[in-house]
Design an enzyme around this catalytic site. Sequence first.
Site, PDB file in Angstrom:
ATOM      1  N   ALA A 134      -1.947 -58.612 -40.667  1.00  0.00           N
ATOM      2  CA  ALA A 134      -0.717 -59.050 -41.333  1.00  0.00           C
ATOM      3  C   ALA A 134       0.364 -59.500 -40.346  1.00  0.00           C
ATOM      4  O   ALA A 134       0.917 -60.595 -40.488  1.00  0.00           O
ATOM      5  CB  ALA A 134      -0.207 -57.941 -42.255  1.00  0.00           C
TER       6      ALA A 134
ATOM      7  N   ASP B 166      -1.262 -54.295 -45.331  1.00  0.00           N
ATOM      8  CA  ASP B 166      -0.947 -55.710 -45.538  1.00  0.00           C
ATOM      9  C   ASP B 166       0.297 -55.887 -46.392  1.00  0.00           C
ATOM     10  O   ASP B 166       0.966 -56.917 -46.317  1.00  0.00           O
ATOM     11  CB  ASP B 166      -2.143 -56.437 -46.149  1.00  0.00           C
ATOM     12  CG  ASP B 166      -3.244 -56.576 -45.111  1.00  0.00           C
ATOM     13  OD1 ASP B 166      -3.998 -55.596 -44.924  1.00  0.00           O
ATOM     14  OD2 ASP B 166      -3.313 -57.626 -44.457  1.00  0.00           O
TER      15      ASP B 166
ATOM     16  N   ASN C  15      -4.097 -52.664 -48.518  1.00  0.00           N
ATOM     17  CA  ASN C  15      -4.728 -52.808 -47.198  1.00  0.00           C
ATOM     18  C   ASN C  15      -6.180 -53.211 -47.424  1.00  0.00           C
ATOM     19  O   ASN C  15      -6.674 -53.260 -48.563  1.00  0.00           O
ATOM     20  CB  ASN C  15      -4.603 -51.497 -46.404  1.00  0.00           C
ATOM     21  CG  ASN C  15      -4.977 -51.661 -44.940  1.00  0.00           C
ATOM     22  OD1 ASN C  15      -4.528 -52.593 -44.277  1.00  0.00           O
ATOM     23  ND2 ASN C  15      -5.833 -50.790 -44.429  1.00  0.00           N
TER      24      ASN C  15
END
Lengths: 334, 334
Positions: free
Chosen positions: A47, A220, A230
């Site tokens: 990310a 994320d 995630n």
Amino acid sequence: MVSPLRWRDGTLEILDQTRLPAEEVWIRCSTPDEVADAIRRLAVRGAPAIGIAAAYGLALAEPSASGIERAADLLGSTRPTAVNLRWALERGRRAFESAGADALLPLAERIAEEQREADSRIAVHGAALFGQRERVLTHCNTGALATGGRGTALGTIEAAWEAGRVELVWVDETRPLLQGARLTTYELGAVSIPYRLVADSSAGVLMTRGLVDRVIVGADRIAANGDVANKIGTYPLAVLARRHDIPFCVAAPLSTVDLASPDGDAIELEQRDPAEITRFGSAQVAPADAEAVNWAFDVTPHDLVTAIVTEAGVLEAPYDRSIADVLSTSQSAA
Amino acid sequence: MVSPLRWRDGTLEILDQTRLPAEEVWIRCSTPDEVADAIRRLAVRGAPAIGIAAAYGLALAEPSASGIERAADLLGSTRPTAVNLRWALERGRRAFESAGADALLPLAERIAEEQREADSRIAVHGAALFGQRERVLTHCNTGALATGGRGTALGTIEAAWEAGRVELVWVDETRPLLQGARLTTYELGAVSIPYRLVADSSAGVLMTRGLVDRVIVGADRIAANGDVANKIGTYPLAVLARRHDIPFCVAAPLSTVDLASPDGDAIELEQRDPAEITRFGSAQVAPADAEAVNWAFDVTPHDLVTAIVTEAGVLEAPYDRSIADVLSTSQSAA
């Protein structure tokens, strides 16, 4: 320390992570389209790193309002779940409006530098959570390749190891794209931290046998209530950790928090090409007509999260309050 | 229906499941050593099928007490967890002692036939558990390739589908050897049952989104208290199913029950070659010096098991009692 990105001769060079660890190939991007393509096919991933790549991608756009807008839309459409991407592009839009296109490259460099600083602070705060010589399990890749800095969860593990607080790292291979098997092993091996690679589905037997003292992963997107999106497979780890009374920690910069997502239900979960499941590299694994579904992320509810490690300190439940507090403090400090 | 084994011209021919679905290659075995090698490298797999293969392997031994003993030891050493293997070899030893080597081939044929009958009964009992148009998740391969009959969990799914009780099958790919991606898809496709292949770590997001009505898996060994050893990744599914109040069912013949294992702690869990994790076919995935750990099985505690479907009916908790009862009834009937 490996780096996922470098700015050279007016272009963004991206280390093609799909080719690691076998080959170190750099992709030269001179347009936002080339950057968007690299993000979409996961040549650069993680990310924070995709946020930084997008900021550099914006600096490569035609220096007009319409050029910047088109580039921001294109870059923003590549990966729907990670919020750092939208956050970086929004900062780019604002910088262009107030100071013009010349502000975009310095902004990208500033975002990259901020991430390196955030990683260092996350590592310090996170390492303090560890006891002595823990066996820690992690999922996907959250190291230098994912952030351009020290990494989030993996940076924390590395700092804890330097302090004698880690004995062994259990590395989930992380299907389907094997970021654990390919990238986390590569980063841990480079600094000689002992690890063992396991299939994702091994976490249960490891915990049953008392071989895991802590789980730590990246994120994320973190919703306002502390729910964590995630990499697919994170939520099963959190459920198992709870059953075995093992701390389940998340490490991420505050740029990963999305107050516009009140909870995990509001987070769009990317689905990727089913061929990532039915094929392996060039080899067909499943029958040629097999249909597959390929969720790239899942959501871990906040009640399963022991702590969220940020550059501003360690957040604990109730997360709606601790997140709101830390964001108002960091914004007033900025 | 595909078959994993056939006896032809005095040899055992084994369908090499490591080559499926790309190629159908039959391996001709004329010695117990060749059968043992095929079991060890998973050319034939599935607890019931390896029991049957071992029984045929014994029939290929030199027809003397020492020849039979050597073959039984060799075959019994191939896979430590599945108890059907030991059970079939023990029956072979007793048949040889009472009726000589000529009894071994008829015994192997009888064990294969008993398994086909058991599978049919398991399918009937198991299908009755399903509601209407369920979305059912399964792990590994438990179909005809795993038993030589209709299959255990997959046979139950097929029977339930015929009765309109299944809408869709979620097929876990089942790392590291991808029996779900390669074999379960192949068997479901052959009978046109709708399925979707998913990464093992997807079960959490599927359950969160209400897309799974039931989990059903096979077993490699069931302890006296109902603890179930099965393919790595089974226990995480059971833990997730409990969190989401989804029935978690096991389908297996009574030959899978091992009263000599009081509970799951007594079951030896096979660890296989780490290269199954670090390599993919001929391709190195992880760094060349990466160390991996490759547990092939895990144990699901009986408290997470909703029902155990056997040829003698559906067992429920308390399993220590229901298992003891069904075994004493089936033994007195035999």
